[in-house]
Scaffold this motif. Structure first.
Motif, PDB file in Angstrom:
ATOM      1  N   VAL A   1      43.310  16.229  28.641  1.00 26.57           N
ATOM      2  CA  VAL A   1      42.371  16.417  27.449  1.00 26.57           C
ATOM      3  C   VAL A   1      40.794  16.429  27.921  1.00 26.57           C
ATOM      4  CG1 VAL A   1      41.566  14.648  25.870  1.00 26.57           C
ATOM      5  CG2 VAL A   1      44.002  14.714  26.371  1.00 26.57           C
ATOM      6  N   ILE A   2      40.077  17.422  27.139  1.00 27.43           N
ATOM      7  CA  ILE A   2      38.811  17.536  27.580  1.00 27.43           C
ATOM      8  C   ILE A   2      38.008  16.050  26.975  1.00 27.43           C
ATOM      9  CG2 ILE A   2      36.582  18.545  26.829  1.00 27.43           C
ATOM     10  CD1 ILE A   2      38.462  20.178  28.631  1.00 27.43           C
ATOM     11  N   LYS A   3      37.582  15.423  28.182  1.00 21.22           N
ATOM     12  CA  LYS A   3      36.660  14.114  27.812  1.00 21.22           C
ATOM     13  C   LYS A   3      35.172  14.303  27.564  1.00 21.22           C
ATOM     14  CE  LYS A   3      39.203  13.668  31.277  1.00 21.22           C
ATOM     15  NZ  LYS A   3      40.339  14.370  31.026  1.00 21.22           N
ATOM     16  N   TYR A   4      34.431  13.311  27.174  1.00 19.96           N
ATOM     17  CA  TYR A   4      33.101  13.361  27.336  1.00 19.96           C
ATOM     18  C   TYR A   4      32.509  12.166  27.566  1.00 19.96           C
ATOM     19  CZ  TYR A   4      33.778  11.507  22.629  1.00 19.96           C
ATOM     20  OH  TYR A   4      34.198  10.256  21.622  1.00 19.96           O
ATOM     21  N   LEU A   5      31.303  11.897  27.891  1.00 20.59           N
ATOM     22  CA  LEU A   5      30.733  10.602  28.341  1.00 20.59           C
ATOM     23  C   LEU A   5      29.825  10.105  27.190  1.00 20.59           C
ATOM     24  CD1 LEU A   5      29.856   8.531  30.328  1.00 20.59           C
ATOM     25  CD2 LEU A   5      28.147  10.043  31.347  1.00 20.59           C
ATOM     26  N   TYR A   6      30.163   8.851  26.764  1.00 18.21           N
ATOM     27  CA  TYR A   6      29.167   8.323  25.806  1.00 18.21           C
ATOM     28  C   TYR A   6      28.395   7.273  26.525  1.00 18.21           C
ATOM     29  CZ  TYR A   6      27.795   4.559  22.576  1.00 18.21           C
ATOM     30  OH  TYR A   6      27.291   3.757  21.841  1.00 18.21           O
ATOM     31  N   VAL A   7      27.374   7.273  26.353  1.00 14.15           N
ATOM     32  CA  VAL A   7      26.359   6.113  27.255  1.00 14.15           C
ATOM     33  C   VAL A   7      25.226   5.718  25.998  1.00 14.15           C
ATOM     34  CG1 VAL A   7      24.760   5.638  28.796  1.00 14.15           C
ATOM     35  CG2 VAL A   7      26.448   7.474  29.169  1.00 14.15           C
ATOM     36  N   LYS A   8      25.398   4.404  25.975  1.00 11.73           N
ATOM     37  CA  LYS A   8      24.117   3.497  25.389  1.00 11.73           C
ATOM     38  C   LYS A   8      23.561   2.824  26.435  1.00 11.73           C
ATOM     39  CE  LYS A   8      24.961   1.007  21.371  1.00 11.73           C
ATOM     40  NZ  LYS A   8      25.319  -0.388  20.889  1.00 11.73           N
ATOM     41  N   TYR A   9      22.104   2.853  26.159  1.00 13.72           N
ATOM     42  CA  TYR A   9      21.325   2.356  27.293  1.00 13.72           C
ATOM     43  C   TYR A   9      20.069   2.010  26.767  1.00 13.72           C
ATOM     44  CZ  TYR A   9      18.951   6.617  28.286  1.00 13.72           C
ATOM     45  OH  TYR A   9      18.040   7.814  28.078  1.00 13.72           O
ATOM     46  N   HIS A  10      19.203   1.293  27.721  1.00 13.04           N
ATOM     47  CA  HIS A  10      17.861   1.449  27.308  1.00 13.04           C
ATOM     48  C   HIS A  10      16.797   1.100  28.641  1.00 13.04           C
ATOM     49  CE1 HIS A  10      19.058  -3.048  27.585  1.00 13.04           C
ATOM     50  NE2 HIS A  10      17.927  -3.219  27.937  1.00 13.04           N
ATOM     51  N   CYS A  11      15.657   1.189  28.667  1.00 14.74           N
ATOM     52  CA  CYS A  11      14.867   1.209  29.510  1.00 14.74           C
ATOM     53  C   CYS A  11      14.190  -0.289  29.507  1.00 14.74           C
ATOM     54  CB  CYS A  11      13.905   2.167  29.775  1.00 14.74           C
ATOM     55  SG  CYS A  11      14.444   3.674  30.101  1.00 14.74           S
ATOM     56  N   ASN A  12      14.415  -0.901  30.559  1.00 20.69           N
ATOM     57  CA  ASN A  12      13.848  -2.596  30.548  1.00 20.69           C
ATOM     58  C   ASN A  12      12.571  -2.535  31.606  1.00 20.69           C
ATOM     59  OD1 ASN A  12      14.331  -4.660  29.345  1.00 20.69           O
ATOM     60  ND2 ASN A  12      15.732  -5.626  31.048  1.00 20.69           N
ATOM     61  N   ARG A  13      11.692  -3.243  31.114  1.00 22.54           N
ATOM     62  CA  ARG A  13      10.365  -3.336  31.870  1.00 22.54           C
ATOM     63  C   ARG A  13      10.871  -4.035  33.164  1.00 22.54           C
ATOM     64  NH1 ARG A  13       5.469  -2.391  31.165  1.00 22.54           N
ATOM     65  NH2 ARG A  13       5.513  -2.548  28.878  1.00 22.54           N
ATOM     66  N   LYS A  14      10.541  -3.244  34.219  1.00 18.73           N
ATOM     67  CA  LYS A  14      10.844  -3.755  35.661  1.00 18.73           C
ATOM     68  C   LYS A  14      10.362  -5.203  36.099  1.00 18.73           C
ATOM     69  CE  LYS A  14      11.188  -1.883  40.365  1.00 18.73           C
ATOM     70  NZ  LYS A  14      11.012  -0.853  41.264  1.00 18.73           N
TER      71      LYS A  14
END
Length: 144
Positions: free
Chosen positions: A126-139
């Protein structure tokens, strides 16, 4: 309706591999860069064979909220393949998050190939895909 055929003709004429591009849903390959004062969540979908490219602003780091390398049954049109097995559901949520966190957690940039060698093969054929949910947090800098 003619768009995939025209794009395929152009790809063949220029002798480049555009198969995924012709059938994908206009997913961008450019890096996601968010404003310096933002911590908004970003959702990305990348087809198998593409490269995940995340860049946070200076003094921000990547934090993953959710991810899956596989398929959802409701996403038949995403990253389609001519074999037509896109109605398969395969969940690889835990391993996907582990890989992303091991490689990119709290980094400013992340570049990873989207393939089964990196994320495993939760559903064969099966052809797959990547789903990503992210955010950039202050270091956060930790003092001694």
């Amino acid at each position: 309706m003619m768009r995939p055929f025209i794009l395929l003709f152009i790809c063949l004429f220029l002798r480049i591999n555009c198969f995924t591009l012709a059938l994908s849903d206009n997913i961008t390959k450019s890096p996601s860069i968010i404003p310096d004062d933002s911590e908004n969540e970003i959702n990305k979908y990348l087809c198998q064979g593409e490269t995940l490219n995340i860049t946070c602003p200076n003094n921000f780091v990547i934090m993953f909220d959710d991810a899956n390398f596989g398929r959802r049954r409701s996403d038949r049109e995403r990253c389609r393949h001519w074999l037509g097995r896109e109605n398969t559901h395969c969940d690889n949520h835990k391993k996907t998050l582990k890989v992303l966190n091991d490689k990119c957690h709290e980094q400013q940039q992340c570049f990873l190939p989207v393939n089964k060698d990196m994320f495993g093969n939760p559903c064969f054929g099966v052809i797959k895909y990547l789903y990503v949910k992210y955010h950039c947090n202050r270091k956060v800098y930790h003092g001694m």
